[in-house]
Design a protein around this motif. Structure first.
Motif, mmCIF file in Angstrom:
data_model
loop_
_atom_site.group_PDB
_atom_site.id
_atom_site.type_symbol
_atom_site.label_atom_id
_atom_site.label_comp_id
_atom_site.label_asym_id
_atom_site.label_seq_id
_atom_site.Cartn_x
_atom_site.Cartn_y
_atom_site.Cartn_z
ATOM 1 N N UNK A 108 28.234 27.750 34.430
ATOM 2 C CA UNK A 108 29.586 28.335 34.676
ATOM 3 C C UNK A 108 29.671 28.494 36.217
ATOM 4 N N UNK A 109 28.508 28.669 36.823
ATOM 5 C CA UNK A 109 28.579 28.776 38.390
ATOM 6 C C UNK A 109 28.954 27.599 39.072
ATOM 7 N N UNK A 110 29.030 26.340 38.351
ATOM 8 C CA UNK A 110 29.408 25.008 39.128
ATOM 9 C C UNK A 110 30.451 24.344 38.172
ATOM 10 N N UNK A 111 30.966 24.980 37.201
ATOM 11 C CA UNK A 111 31.942 24.361 36.331
ATOM 12 C C UNK A 111 33.262 25.142 36.384
ATOM 13 N N UNK A 112 34.049 24.596 37.211
ATOM 14 C CA UNK A 112 35.416 25.352 37.188
ATOM 15 C C UNK A 112 36.201 25.444 36.088
ATOM 16 N N UNK A 113 36.113 24.342 35.136
ATOM 17 C CA UNK A 113 36.766 24.405 33.904
ATOM 18 C C UNK A 113 36.285 25.494 33.001
ATOM 19 N N UNK A 114 34.839 25.751 32.906
ATOM 20 C CA UNK A 114 34.251 26.575 32.067
ATOM 21 C C UNK A 114 34.575 27.952 32.532
ATOM 22 N N UNK A 115 34.680 28.084 33.771
ATOM 23 C CA UNK A 115 35.039 29.651 34.580
ATOM 24 C C UNK A 115 36.456 29.763 34.060
ATOM 25 N N UNK A 116 37.302 28.904 34.195
ATOM 26 C CA UNK A 116 38.668 29.176 34.025
ATOM 27 C C UNK A 116 38.864 29.530 32.307
ATOM 28 N N UNK A 117 38.192 28.785 31.518
ATOM 29 C CA UNK A 117 38.453 29.274 29.959
ATOM 30 C C UNK A 117 37.596 30.760 29.980
ATOM 31 N N UNK A 118 36.695 30.482 30.329
ATOM 32 C CA UNK A 118 35.862 32.180 30.225
ATOM 33 C C UNK A 118 36.606 33.177 30.575
ATOM 34 N N UNK A 119 37.209 32.977 31.845
ATOM 35 C CA UNK A 119 38.180 34.291 32.529
ATOM 36 C C UNK A 119 39.077 34.368 31.721
ATOM 37 N N UNK A 120 40.076 33.500 31.025
ATOM 38 C CA UNK A 120 41.082 33.528 30.180
ATOM 39 C C UNK A 120 40.485 34.317 29.012
ATOM 40 N N UNK A 121 39.477 33.935 28.522
ATOM 41 C CA UNK A 121 39.122 34.734 27.265
ATOM 42 C C UNK A 121 38.538 36.284 27.582
ATOM 43 N N UNK A 122 37.811 36.378 28.610
ATOM 44 C CA UNK A 122 37.334 37.651 28.802
ATOM 45 C C UNK A 122 38.131 38.705 29.337
ATOM 46 N N UNK A 123 39.232 38.248 30.075
ATOM 47 C CA UNK A 123 40.099 39.178 30.930
ATOM 48 C C UNK A 123 41.231 39.237 30.533
ATOM 49 N N UNK A 124 42.207 38.393 29.706
ATOM 50 C CA UNK A 124 43.319 38.469 29.448
ATOM 51 C C UNK A 124 43.386 39.172 27.956
ATOM 52 N N UNK A 125 44.526 39.803 27.818
ATOM 53 C CA UNK A 125 44.757 40.443 26.440
ATOM 54 C C UNK A 125 44.896 39.014 25.450
#
Length: 677
Positions: A189-206
């Motif tokens: 996650x720390x070095x994978x921008x695409x994984x961050x983006x997907x997790x942020x979408x899943x975790x922090x958006x309704x």
């Protein structure tokens, strides 16, 4: 079996993490259990559960079983999991093939024909009991808050999504793989921008907004692909028409000109694609170097302030207490290099006085004699001054190196940008010329006429699709901006939680930095997307520096930096509610000193009162990790359900049958080191 709709549990608005409560595995040959209590029966209470054994006893199988109880016989495609960009190939789920659904059957002689597993888990305030067959992962029963639901996968998946607060089962599987289970093949996650983006979408958006953003991106990529495919078809059709028309008498020269021009256009289009990729790489390099330069300049400025403060303390130590005016005049001369009396700039005198201060000489006459009782503290400040100047020199050299690299990158970026503009203009001009030449070719039969009509239709379709693509790009940009705004709101909380976990893991200072990334989607569109980078101190750095990839840290640091990021996201996304974390074989990359800190932070995640569940599967190994985990996380009176020794519960391997006493001796030594008698 009944389907109930009464007393439906409604989850809260944020994402919900599964809380494991228990697992029963019956009639499965790998886990015969004890004669008085056959099978495997695990109770997961708040805190640490430690599963130990040896190679081949089923530790990883047990972790995989927990995952499969929540995932069923479904998985994301290999293209999704192994793609360079997570989610680039879509997050659609596929039913596993029979061979993959029989992964547990393959491990036992009777093919697990009667084996069943029951997982008890809390999710979104509800209690779920999930029973599955182990020969094919089929759902046997699903009980929600004591009421039996329809036992089919569609019901299971819809209830899971409702309770977890997620928008799709693909999101659920990514969520499990990235946030709950710490698998060996996980994304960094720390070095994978695409994984961050997907997790942020899943975790922090309704769920509805999260789903809409995903659909917008997939629709955009699909339309972009259609435009590219139609453009390729247009080229092929143009070539065919030109060849057929050129067969007519007198068109050989025209055909040669068309072929030459088409080859030039196709070559330029390939060059343009390569140049766009180079342009993006240089653009990101410039952004990274600018961030690095600003950070280094800021650190150098703070070091200069500390040097100035230390110098002034040395000046003050050379004056009697009553000489406030003299102290002020000299400090002004040292800091601003001008005289406070006549306002004349005096850099030479300032340098002379600075040298006297650093040599602990009298600032007025240069004498090396001790002038007051406070001088005894001066050597400490002098040593600090030397260290600060050394660090400042390092930063100045780094600033110079970064400036040179930035100038080179900016120059290359300008060159590529200019070439790209000229090349695009050349392509447009040549394409217009090509269209004109093709129009001059004779059309003597119905087939050619229809082909040319089709050519016009394709051109019109491409024009329409490009306009539609622009509209989709605008919608995607707006959806992406919603995620960026949401992540900016959460950024400080995530950085604070990460600093706490990573600071406990590491000896160095580590910090997340909010660094939005320019991401290209399709051929012509770029969007700024939410992203964190990592800054960390090190042996050859003064202060923290950007660590652009996993190769820039040690293996031990790499694993636990990524784990700290996950812990921070669990804490922030869960809004203080508990979560579960399942880790398989954490000892593989730890050095001897690091294990104590790792054990401390891991058990702190599962500290009493947090309600977090931490499940760790490990080999019985020599070292301090297992004693540290047991000592910190497992009270002696809770050993019966928190310590799971598969040597006693699983079918023994040949190695265990032969060396059982030796393994048990090692286990007793571990318990002894943990403080158990």
């Amino acid at each position: 079996m009944t389907t109930s709709t009464s007393n439906v549990t409604t989850p809260t608005t944020h994402v919900q993490f599964p809380i494991f409560e228990g697992l029963d595995v019956n009639d499965y040959g790998l886990y015969p259990g004890l004669s008085v209590n056959p099978g495997l029966h695990l109770e997961f209470r708040a805190g640490l559960t430690l599963i130990v054994g040896t190679n081949g006893l089923g530790k990883t199988t047990l972790v995989t079983l927990l995952y499969r109880m929540l995932a069923g016989g479904y998985e994301l495609g290999r293209d999704t999991l192994q793609a360079a960009e997570l989610g680039g190939a879509g997050l659609e789920v596929n039913r596993l093939k029979p061979k993959a659904r029989g992964l547990f059957a393959d491990r036992v002689s009777d093919r697990a024909k009667n084996a069943r597993a029951v997982l008890r888990v809390r999710l979104g305030g509800a209690k779920l009991s999930i029973e599955r067959r182990l020969d094919n992962l089929g759902l046997v029963s699903l009980v929600l808050d004591g009421e039996t639901l329809k036992n089919d996968e569609e019901t299971f998946q819809s209830e899971i999504l409702r309770l977890a607060g997620l928008s799709s089962f693909g999101d659920w599987l990514i969520f499990l793989r990235q946030m709950v289970f710490y698998f060996e093949d996980r994304r960094s996650l720390v070095w994978d921008a695409s994984a961050q983006r997907q997790m942020f979408r899943i975790l922090f958006l309704p769920p509805d907004i999260s789903r809409a953003l995903y659909v917008q991106e997939r629709t955009f990529l699909q339309k972009d692909s259609e435009v590219r495919n139609l453009s390729a078809a247009l080229f092929r059709l143009q070539h065919r028409i030109a060849q057929d028309d050129a067969s007519n008498e007198g068109s050989a020269d025209l055909r040669a000109r068309i072929d030459s021009l088409r080859n030039a256009v196709e070559s330029d289009v390939r060059r343009k694609a390569e140049m766009i990729e180079k342009f993006d790489s240089l653009d990101e390099q410039r952004r990274e170097l600018r961030r690095d330069l600003l950070q280094t300049e800021d650190l150098a400025g703070r070091l200069e302030d500390q040097i100035e403060d230390t110098r002034l303390r040395l000046v003050y130590s050379k004056f009697p207490d009553g000489s406030a005016t003299s102290k002020y005049l000299l400090s002004l001369l040292l800091s601003e290099r001008r005289c406070a009396v006549c306002d004349t700039e005096s850099p030479e005198l300032a340098e002379t006085l600075t040298a006297r201060v650093e040599e602990l000489a009298c600032v007025l006459c240069g004498s090396l004699a001790v002038v007051d009782s406070k001088a005894e503290a001066s050597p400490i400040d002098r040593a600090r001054l030397g260290n600060l100047r050394h660090e400042l020199e390092i930063q100045k050299r780094r600033i110079e190196a970064v400036q040179i690299a930035l100038q080179e990158a900016a120059s290359k970026h300008r060159q590529v940008s200019t070439h790209l503009l000229h090349l695009t203009a050349d392509i447009d001009i040549r394409q217009e010329q090509l269209d004109g030449l093709i129009a001059l070719l004779p059309s003597d039969d119905d087939t050619q006429m229809r082909a040319k009509e089709e050519l016009g239709v394709i051109k019109d379709k491409i024009g329409d699709d490009k306009r539609a693509l622009e509209a989709l790009g605008t919608a995607l940009s707006e959806g992406t901006e919603k995620l960026n705004v949401r992540m900016q709101e959460m950024a400080e909380s995530i950085k604070t939680a990460f600093a706490r976990y990573a600071g406990d893991f590491l000896f160095e200072t580590a910090a997340l930095k909010w660094s939005p990334l320019m991401r290209r989607i399709g051929q012509l569109h770029k969007f700024e997307t939410a992203s964190f980078d990592l800054d960390m101190s090190g042996a050859d750095f003064a202060g923290v520096q950007r660590r652009a990839g996993p190769e820039s840290v040690s293996e031990s640091q790499r694993e636990f930096i990524d784990l700290a990021f996950r812990m921070a996201l669990i804490e922030v996304a869960g809004q203080g509610e508990p979560g579960s974390l399942v880790i398989d074989a954490p000892e593989s990359s730890l050095d001897a000193v690091f294990v104590e800190r790792a054990a401390d932070v891991l058990t702190r995640f599962a500290k009493p009162g947090s309600e977090n569940r931490l499940l760790i599967a490990s080999n019985i190994i020599d070292g301090r990790l297992l004693p540290g985990l047991i000592r910190r996380g497992i009270p002696a009176d809770e050993r019966d359900y928190r310590l799971v020794n598969l040597i006693e519960l699983a079918v023994p391997t040949a190695a265990v049958r032969r060396e059982r006493d030796a393994y048990m001796h090692e286990w007793e030594e571990i318990l002894l080191a943990a403080g158990y008698v």
